[in-house]
Design a protein around this motif. Structure first.
Motif, PDB file in Angstrom:
ATOM      1  N   SER A  42       0.823  -1.208   0.000  1.00 28.78           N
ATOM      2  CA  SER A  42       0.000   0.000   0.000  1.00 28.78           C
ATOM      3  C   SER A  42       0.860   1.262   0.000  1.00 28.78           C
ATOM      4  N   ILE A  43       2.137   1.108   0.331  1.00 26.18           N
ATOM      5  CA  ILE A  43       3.110   2.207   0.280  1.00 26.18           C
ATOM      6  C   ILE A  43       4.227   1.788  -0.660  1.00 26.18           C
ATOM      7  N   VAL A  44       4.555   2.659  -1.599  1.00 27.30           N
ATOM      8  CA  VAL A  44       5.630   2.391  -2.563  1.00 27.30           C
ATOM      9  C   VAL A  44       6.866   3.196  -2.173  1.00 27.30           C
ATOM     10  N   LEU A  45       8.014   2.543  -2.156  1.00 28.51           N
ATOM     11  CA  LEU A  45       9.267   3.223  -1.836  1.00 28.51           C
ATOM     12  C   LEU A  45      10.039   3.534  -3.113  1.00 28.51           C
ATOM     13  N   LEU A  46      10.581   4.743  -3.190  1.00 30.36           N
ATOM     14  CA  LEU A  46      11.400   5.141  -4.327  1.00 30.36           C
ATOM     15  C   LEU A  46      12.839   4.668  -4.119  1.00 30.36           C
ATOM     16  N   PRO A  47      13.627   4.595  -5.192  1.00 29.36           N
ATOM     17  CA  PRO A  47      15.045   4.250  -5.047  1.00 29.36           C
ATOM     18  C   PRO A  47      15.754   5.266  -4.148  1.00 29.36           C
ATOM     19  N   ASP A  48      16.744   4.813  -3.405  1.00 29.06           N
ATOM     20  CA  ASP A  48      17.446   5.676  -2.454  1.00 29.06           C
ATOM     21  C   ASP A  48      18.549   6.489  -3.130  1.00 29.06           C
ATOM     22  N   THR A  49      18.158   7.320  -4.085  1.00 28.00           N
ATOM     23  CA  THR A  49      19.118   8.212  -4.732  1.00 28.00           C
ATOM     24  C   THR A  49      19.217   9.510  -3.933  1.00 28.00           C
ATOM     25  N   LEU A  50      20.263  10.258  -4.172  1.00 29.12           N
ATOM     26  CA  LEU A  50      20.449  11.525  -3.473  1.00 29.12           C
ATOM     27  C   LEU A  50      19.307  12.490  -3.781  1.00 29.12           C
ATOM     28  N   LEU A  51      18.881  12.550  -5.041  1.00 32.56           N
ATOM     29  CA  LEU A  51      17.799  13.453  -5.430  1.00 32.56           C
ATOM     30  C   LEU A  51      16.495  13.074  -4.738  1.00 32.56           C
ATOM     31  N   ASN A  52      16.168  11.781  -4.748  1.00 32.70           N
ATOM     32  CA  ASN A  52      14.942  11.322  -4.086  1.00 32.70           C
ATOM     33  C   ASN A  52      14.971  11.606  -2.589  1.00 32.70           C
ATOM     34  N   THR A  53      16.147  11.468  -2.005  1.00 34.09           N
ATOM     35  CA  THR A  53      16.294  11.715  -0.573  1.00 34.09           C
ATOM     36  C   THR A  53      16.084  13.178  -0.242  1.00 34.09           C
ATOM     37  N   LEU A  54      16.742  14.061  -0.988  1.00 33.05           N
ATOM     38  CA  LEU A  54      16.637  15.500  -0.723  1.00 33.05           C
ATOM     39  C   LEU A  54      15.223  16.014  -0.980  1.00 33.05           C
ATOM     40  N   LEU A  55      14.617  15.583  -2.102  1.00 31.99           N
ATOM     41  CA  LEU A  55      13.242  16.005  -2.403  1.00 31.99           C
ATOM     42  C   LEU A  55      12.264  15.449  -1.369  1.00 31.99           C
ATOM     43  N   LEU A  91       9.787  17.632   0.984  1.00 30.03           N
ATOM     44  CA  LEU A  91       8.337  17.445   0.956  1.00 30.03           C
ATOM     45  C   LEU A  91       7.805  17.065   2.335  1.00 30.03           C
ATOM     46  N   LEU A  92       8.530  16.218   3.060  1.00 30.67           N
ATOM     47  CA  LEU A  92       8.113  15.848   4.418  1.00 30.67           C
ATOM     48  C   LEU A  92       8.140  17.059   5.350  1.00 30.67           C
ATOM     49  N   THR A  93       9.101  17.946   5.126  1.00 30.61           N
ATOM     50  CA  THR A  93       9.182  19.169   5.937  1.00 30.61           C
ATOM     51  C   THR A  93       7.969  20.058   5.675  1.00 30.61           C
ATOM     52  N   LEU A  94       7.590  20.187   4.394  1.00 32.49           N
ATOM     53  CA  LEU A  94       6.420  20.993   4.041  1.00 32.49           C
ATOM     54  C   LEU A  94       5.135  20.363   4.585  1.00 32.49           C
ATOM     55  N   TRP A  95       5.024  19.040   4.452  1.00 30.84           N
ATOM     56  CA  TRP A  95       3.842  18.359   4.967  1.00 30.84           C
ATOM     57  C   TRP A  95       3.756  18.469   6.490  1.00 30.84           C
ATOM     58  N   ASN A  96       4.897  18.355   7.159  1.00 30.09           N
ATOM     59  CA  ASN A  96       4.917  18.471   8.613  1.00 30.09           C
ATOM     60  C   ASN A  96       4.427  19.849   9.054  1.00 30.09           C
ATOM     61  N   GLU A  97       4.744  20.881   8.272  1.00 27.14           N
ATOM     62  CA  GLU A  97       4.304  22.236   8.594  1.00 27.14           C
ATOM     63  C   GLU A  97       2.775  22.306   8.612  1.00 27.14           C
ATOM     64  N   ILE A  98       2.143  21.695   7.618  1.00 25.06           N
ATOM     65  CA  ILE A  98       0.681  21.684   7.546  1.00 25.06           C
ATOM     66  C   ILE A  98       0.101  20.816   8.659  1.00 25.06           C
ATOM     67  N   HIS A  99       0.644  19.628   8.810  1.00 22.56           N
ATOM     68  CA  HIS A  99       0.169  18.675   9.812  1.00 22.56           C
ATOM     69  C   HIS A  99       0.276  19.261  11.217  1.00 22.56           C
ATOM     70  N   PHE A 100       1.428  19.855  11.529  1.00 20.29           N
ATOM     71  CA  PHE A 100       1.642  20.423  12.861  1.00 20.29           C
ATOM     72  C   PHE A 100       0.683  21.576  13.124  1.00 20.29           C
TER      73      PHE A 100
END
Length: 275
Positions: free
Chosen positions: A121-134, A138-147
């Motif tokens: 039900s959750i798909v993981l992306l490859p652990d590339t540097l770009l995927n990690t930074l993005l 995105l998690l930081t932005l989502w956390n802002e809304i969630h918090f």
């Protein structure tokens, strides 16, 4: 099989934290294999305690270091103390006790995530540097809304009196205030990743690193120090806003940004003007 080479894996993770750009292919493969083993082979009990000790290390390991760094920066005139009075020993003891309770709650946060990954039900992306930074961005932005949403709920009179009052006992916030919550508030705040991962794919390393980024931002908002003397660019007022919120109980409901507060105020003013 999972335990072999654990020291090498630990070193690889450390390199990832400190020098993410310089990590080599062998280290990356080792980390990816270890993460895969953790996600698909560890029992839920093992996953719980692994997560518990991760948050335990982030809190009890980094907090004193961050505090000493602030004191050193202040001695060099690079940051300034916001409130002159010191937090009492009783307050800091209370913060550490409640934070430990919160960390016990945070340990459960990994379980629904791994379950959803194992059930596809959750798909993981490859652990590339770009995927990690993005992913971290995105998690930081989502956390802002969630918090912001959770924080506003916590300021409803019922929750303020029964739940959120624990966090506001830290009138003079400290680095030890960051996890000082009622267990119910800790539970709500721990749902940041599980509320977005089923809808947006992330790399496993981004998910793993985000609590570190989050707590560093949290330390910055609770350490009682700020850049400048309370004036200037909006980002310099981050510590000032949250510090004032602890004593005034009003305004500044956002995590690291003031954008949602401004947007909420505009909507509220427009709503009031239509009445």
């Amino acid at each position: 099989m999972i335990r072999k080479g654990s020291r090498k894996v630990a070193v690889a993770f450390l390199k990832l934290l400190i020098y993410p750009v310089k990590i080599n292919v062998k280290d990356e493969e080792m980390i990816t294999k270890m993460i895969h083993a953790i996600i698909f082979e560890y029992s839920y009990a093992q996953l719980y305690w692994l997560t518990f000790f991760y948050f335990f290390a982030l809190y009890y390991g980094i907090a004193p270091v961050f505090n000493r760094a602030c004191i050193w920066l202040a001695s060099k005139g690079m940051v300034y103390k916001i409130r002159k009075e010191k937090a009492t020993k009783k307050q800091m003891k209370m913060e550490k006790v409640h934070s430990l309770k919160s960390i016990f709650i945070f340990g459960f946060s990994v379980l629904p995530i791994v379950y959803l990954i194992r059930s596809n039900s959750i798909v993981l992306l490859p652990d590339t540097l770009l995927n990690t930074l993005l992913g971290i961005l995105l998690l930081t932005l989502w956390n802002e809304i969630h918090f912001f949403v959770v924080h506003r709920i916590m300021h409803i009179p019922f929750f303020m009196k029964t739940v959120h009052k624990i966090h506001h006992k830290s009138i003079v916030p400290t680095v030890y205030s960051v996890f000082s919550f009622h267990w119910f508030e800790a539970l709500l705040l721990s749902t940041v990743p599980v509320t977005i991962l089923p809808f947006v794919p992330f790399s496993s390393i981004a998910i793993f690193l985000y609590p570190l980024i989050s707590i560093l931002l949290n330390y910055s908002g609770h350490c009682n120090y700020r850049f400048g003397k309370g004036n200037g660019a909006d980002w310099k007022l981050f510590g000032t806003r949250h510090n004032a919120h602890h004593s005034e109980f009003k305004k500044s409901y956002g995590f690291a940004s003031h954008i949602l507060d401004k947007l909420s105020n505009k909507i509220s003013h427009r709503w009031q003007s239509k009445k």
